[in-house]
Design a protein around this motif. Structure first.
Motif, PDB file in Angstrom:
ATOM      1  N   ALA A 121      -1.550   5.879  -7.963  1.00 41.14           N
ATOM      2  CA  ALA A 121      -0.580   5.477  -8.989  1.00 41.14           C
ATOM      3  C   ALA A 121       0.312   4.350  -8.503  1.00 41.14           C
ATOM      4  O   ALA A 121       0.666   3.438  -9.265  1.00 41.14           O
ATOM      5  N   ALA A 122       0.693   4.402  -7.221  1.00 40.03           N
ATOM      6  CA  ALA A 122       1.609   3.393  -6.686  1.00 40.03           C
ATOM      7  C   ALA A 122       0.902   2.096  -6.315  1.00 40.03           C
ATOM      8  O   ALA A 122       1.512   1.017  -6.368  1.00 40.03           O
ATOM      9  N   ASN A 123      -0.373   2.171  -5.955  1.00 37.69           N
ATOM     10  CA  ASN A 123      -1.087   1.006  -5.420  1.00 37.69           C
ATOM     11  C   ASN A 123      -1.029  -0.230  -6.316  1.00 37.69           C
ATOM     12  O   ASN A 123      -0.639  -1.311  -5.854  1.00 37.69           O
ATOM     13  N   PRO A 124      -1.404  -0.152  -7.595  1.00 43.09           N
ATOM     14  CA  PRO A 124      -1.369  -1.370  -8.417  1.00 43.09           C
ATOM     15  C   PRO A 124       0.041  -1.933  -8.594  1.00 43.09           C
ATOM     16  O   PRO A 124       0.219  -3.153  -8.696  1.00 43.09           O
ATOM     17  N   GLN A 125       1.017  -1.045  -8.610  1.00 41.57           N
ATOM     18  CA  GLN A 125       2.402  -1.523  -8.746  1.00 41.57           C
ATOM     19  C   GLN A 125       2.842  -2.260  -7.477  1.00 41.57           C
ATOM     20  O   GLN A 125       3.490  -3.309  -7.548  1.00 41.57           O
ATOM     21  N   LEU A 126       2.499  -1.701  -6.322  1.00 41.47           N
ATOM     22  CA  LEU A 126       2.854  -2.345  -5.059  1.00 41.47           C
ATOM     23  C   LEU A 126       2.186  -3.709  -4.941  1.00 41.47           C
ATOM     24  O   LEU A 126       2.825  -4.699  -4.552  1.00 41.47           O
TER      25      LEU A 126
ATOM     26  N   THR B 109      -5.595  -3.763   1.705  1.00 40.86           N
ATOM     27  CA  THR B 109      -5.306  -4.910   0.846  1.00 40.86           C
ATOM     28  C   THR B 109      -4.508  -5.970   1.594  1.00 40.86           C
ATOM     29  O   THR B 109      -3.506  -5.657   2.244  1.00 40.86           O
ATOM     30  N   THR B 110      -4.962  -7.211   1.496  1.00 42.38           N
ATOM     31  CA  THR B 110      -4.173  -8.348   1.972  1.00 42.38           C
ATOM     32  C   THR B 110      -3.331  -8.838   0.796  1.00 42.38           C
ATOM     33  O   THR B 110      -3.864  -9.126  -0.280  1.00 42.38           O
TER      34      THR B 110
ATOM     35  N   PHE C 238       4.259  -7.233  -4.647  1.00 44.17           N
ATOM     36  CA  PHE C 238       4.195  -8.005  -3.413  1.00 44.17           C
ATOM     37  C   PHE C 238       3.333  -9.261  -3.554  1.00 44.17           C
ATOM     38  O   PHE C 238       2.713  -9.714  -2.589  1.00 44.17           O
ATOM     39  N   GLY C 239       3.274  -9.829  -4.739  1.00 45.01           N
ATOM     40  CA  GLY C 239       2.620 -11.119  -4.921  1.00 45.01           C
ATOM     41  C   GLY C 239       1.184 -11.060  -5.357  1.00 45.01           C
ATOM     42  O   GLY C 239       0.520 -12.091  -5.477  1.00 45.01           O
ATOM     43  N   GLY C 240       0.642  -9.866  -5.554  1.00 42.35           N
ATOM     44  CA  GLY C 240      -0.755  -9.739  -5.927  1.00 42.35           C
ATOM     45  C   GLY C 240      -1.649  -9.663  -4.702  1.00 42.35           C
ATOM     46  O   GLY C 240      -1.226  -9.928  -3.574  1.00 42.35           O
ATOM     47  N   ALA C 241      -2.891  -9.311  -4.931  1.00 47.44           N
ATOM     48  CA  ALA C 241      -3.853  -9.231  -3.827  1.00 47.44           C
ATOM     49  C   ALA C 241      -4.379 -10.623  -3.511  1.00 47.44           C
ATOM     50  O   ALA C 241      -4.710 -11.399  -4.413  1.00 47.44           O
TER      51      ALA C 241
ATOM     52  N   SER D 221      11.411   2.406  -3.367  1.00 48.58           N
ATOM     53  CA  SER D 221      12.066   1.414  -2.527  1.00 48.58           C
ATOM     54  C   SER D 221      11.102   0.310  -2.143  1.00 48.58           C
ATOM     55  O   SER D 221      11.466  -0.862  -2.079  1.00 48.58           O
ATOM     56  N   LEU D 222       9.851   0.688  -1.877  1.00 41.44           N
ATOM     57  CA  LEU D 222       8.839  -0.311  -1.571  1.00 41.44           C
ATOM     58  C   LEU D 222       8.656  -1.261  -2.739  1.00 41.44           C
ATOM     59  O   LEU D 222       8.555  -2.475  -2.571  1.00 41.44           O
ATOM     60  N   LEU D 223       8.601  -0.718  -3.936  1.00 45.59           N
ATOM     61  CA  LEU D 223       8.442  -1.562  -5.112  1.00 45.59           C
ATOM     62  C   LEU D 223       9.635  -2.493  -5.278  1.00 45.59           C
ATOM     63  O   LEU D 223       9.477  -3.667  -5.601  1.00 45.59           O
ATOM     64  N   ALA D 224      10.836  -1.986  -5.032  1.00 51.01           N
ATOM     65  CA  ALA D 224      12.022  -2.828  -5.133  1.00 51.01           C
ATOM     66  C   ALA D 224      11.999  -3.925  -4.086  1.00 51.01           C
ATOM     67  O   ALA D 224      12.290  -5.089  -4.371  1.00 51.01           O
ATOM     68  N   ALA D 225      11.631  -3.564  -2.857  1.00 60.80           N
ATOM     69  CA  ALA D 225      11.585  -4.549  -1.788  1.00 60.80           C
ATOM     70  C   ALA D 225      10.558  -5.622  -2.081  1.00 60.80           C
ATOM     71  O   ALA D 225      10.716  -6.772  -1.707  1.00 60.80           O
ATOM     72  N   GLY D 226       9.503  -5.255  -2.814  1.00 62.81           N
ATOM     73  CA  GLY D 226       8.440  -6.207  -3.091  1.00 62.81           C
ATOM     74  C   GLY D 226       8.882  -7.383  -3.935  1.00 62.81           C
ATOM     75  O   GLY D 226       8.303  -8.454  -3.854  1.00 62.81           O
ATOM     76  N   VAL D 227       9.893  -7.218  -4.766  1.00 63.38           N
ATOM     77  CA  VAL D 227      10.359  -8.323  -5.592  1.00 63.38           C
ATOM     78  C   VAL D 227      10.769  -9.499  -4.723  1.00 63.38           C
ATOM     79  O   VAL D 227      10.386 -10.641  -4.967  1.00 63.38           O
TER      80      VAL D 227
END
Length: 330
Positions: free
Chosen positions: A38-43, A82-83, A47-50, A142-148
């Motif tokens: 569930a979290a993977n596509p959001q992350l 994922t890179t 974080f800029g996409g794969a 928090s990871l999702l927030a940091a990704g912005v």
């Protein structure tokens, strides 16, 4: 980059966790898989996409080779590596077998073993269930927030997510980092990699962090980088050498990993708007650090950037016929 330490450093007692077995590692559960999926596509999106370039397949292969040594699963297909297309040096992993590294951190590396070290470290955090010390949903949020901020390198974006990014950057303490180092070194050695590369990449990250601060004209930035989310120090580098020695493998000066460096050729570097890439060139008989550094696509600190990118010390001579990385206009 070679890390030479005194005998007394190597004889420092290993921490208890580095001596413990991994019999308590819990396999990836159905709950882990569900939450990670569930979290993977959001992350990835945050974080800029794969990153889809040719280097991504190489990273995936190395990540799976190391991850299956963790006890989480013996099947490489249970791991997703994922890179991320981000201009910030970072890496992390989440429960469910999901492992991430940014293309910018990949560009800093000078060997496959260094890549294995970072990916193994992140898997170690998951295997040791460090996220269990706090609410996992809050951690993923928090990871999702940091990704912005991480995806864009934007100081404004990072300030906008503020608290979320701080939750992520403070997620792991020193003891957890040391434990993940110990596990990562164990995994990479079991996978056949040189465990001393862990100290090399830690030193490189420290140098890169200092250079970034110097380039920004301040003691640190707001964008969450690997160094900010993984507390680093000279003592940690020394301990990494100690842990590598504990594997029983002697420290030798490895041959240059030319296959890895050639794999990096053409990798995008920095923010997309800057249109820069990694170029792998062969050192000529008349080349020096200064002549090659002059070809770097930066207005300032070219020599310092060249040395850091290639893991070279200030007084280290270049050898004709070896390969070096340059950042050039794409």
């Amino acid at each position: 980059m070679s890390c030479v330490l005194s005998l007394s450093m190597l004889l420092t007692p290993l921490p208890a966790f580095a001596q413990q077995g991994q019999s308590t590692v819990r396999s990836i559960s159905a709950s882990d898989k569900q939450q990670g999926a569930a979290a993977n596509p959001q992350l990835i999106a945050q974080f800029g996409g794969a990153y889809r370039g040719p280097q991504a397949a190489f990273v995936e292969r190395v990540g799976k080779r190391v991850a299956v040594q963790s006890g989480l699963s013996n099947a490489s297909g249970d791991f997703t590596v994922t890179t991320l297309d981000s201009p910030v040096e970072n890496a992390f992993a989440i429960p469910g077998g999901y492992i991430y590294i940014t293309r910018q951190l990949l560009a800093l590396m000078n060997s496959e073993a260094e890549l294995a070290s970072v990916l193994g470290h992140e898997v170690g955090h998951v295997a040791a269930r460090h996220a269990n010390s706090r609410n996992t949903r809050a951690t993923l949020g928090s990871l999702l927030a940091a990704g912005v901020g991480a995806a864009t390198g934007s100081d404004l974006a990072t300030r906008a997510v503020g608290t979320g990014a701080q939750l992520y950057t403070l997620k792991y303490g020193r003891d957890q980092e040391y434990q993940a180092d110990a596990l990562g070194i164990r995994y990479m050695a079991a996978a056949g990699y040189d465990p001393y590369a862990s100290a090399d990449i830690l030193s490189a990250l420290d140098a890169s962090t200092g250079l970034s601060a110097e380039a920004a004209g301040k003691a640190g930035g707001n964008v969450p980088t690997w160094a900010s989310t993984h507390p680093n120090s000279e003592a940690r580098v020394k301990r990494a050498v100690q842990l590598a020695a504990a594997t029983g493998r002697p420290e030798v000066t490895p041959a240059q990993d030319t296959a890895f460096l050639r794999m990096l050729n053409g990798l995008p570097y920095g923010e997309a708007k800057d249109r820069q890439k990694i170029s792998i060139v062969t050192v000529g008989a008349k080349d020096t650090v200064d002549t090659l550094a002059a070809r770097m696509a930066f207005p300032t600190l070219r020599r310092e950037r060249f040395l850091t990118l290639n893991g070279l010390s200030a007084d280290q001579p270049l050898r004709a016929g070896t390969l070096v990385k340059l950042v050039v206009a794409s």
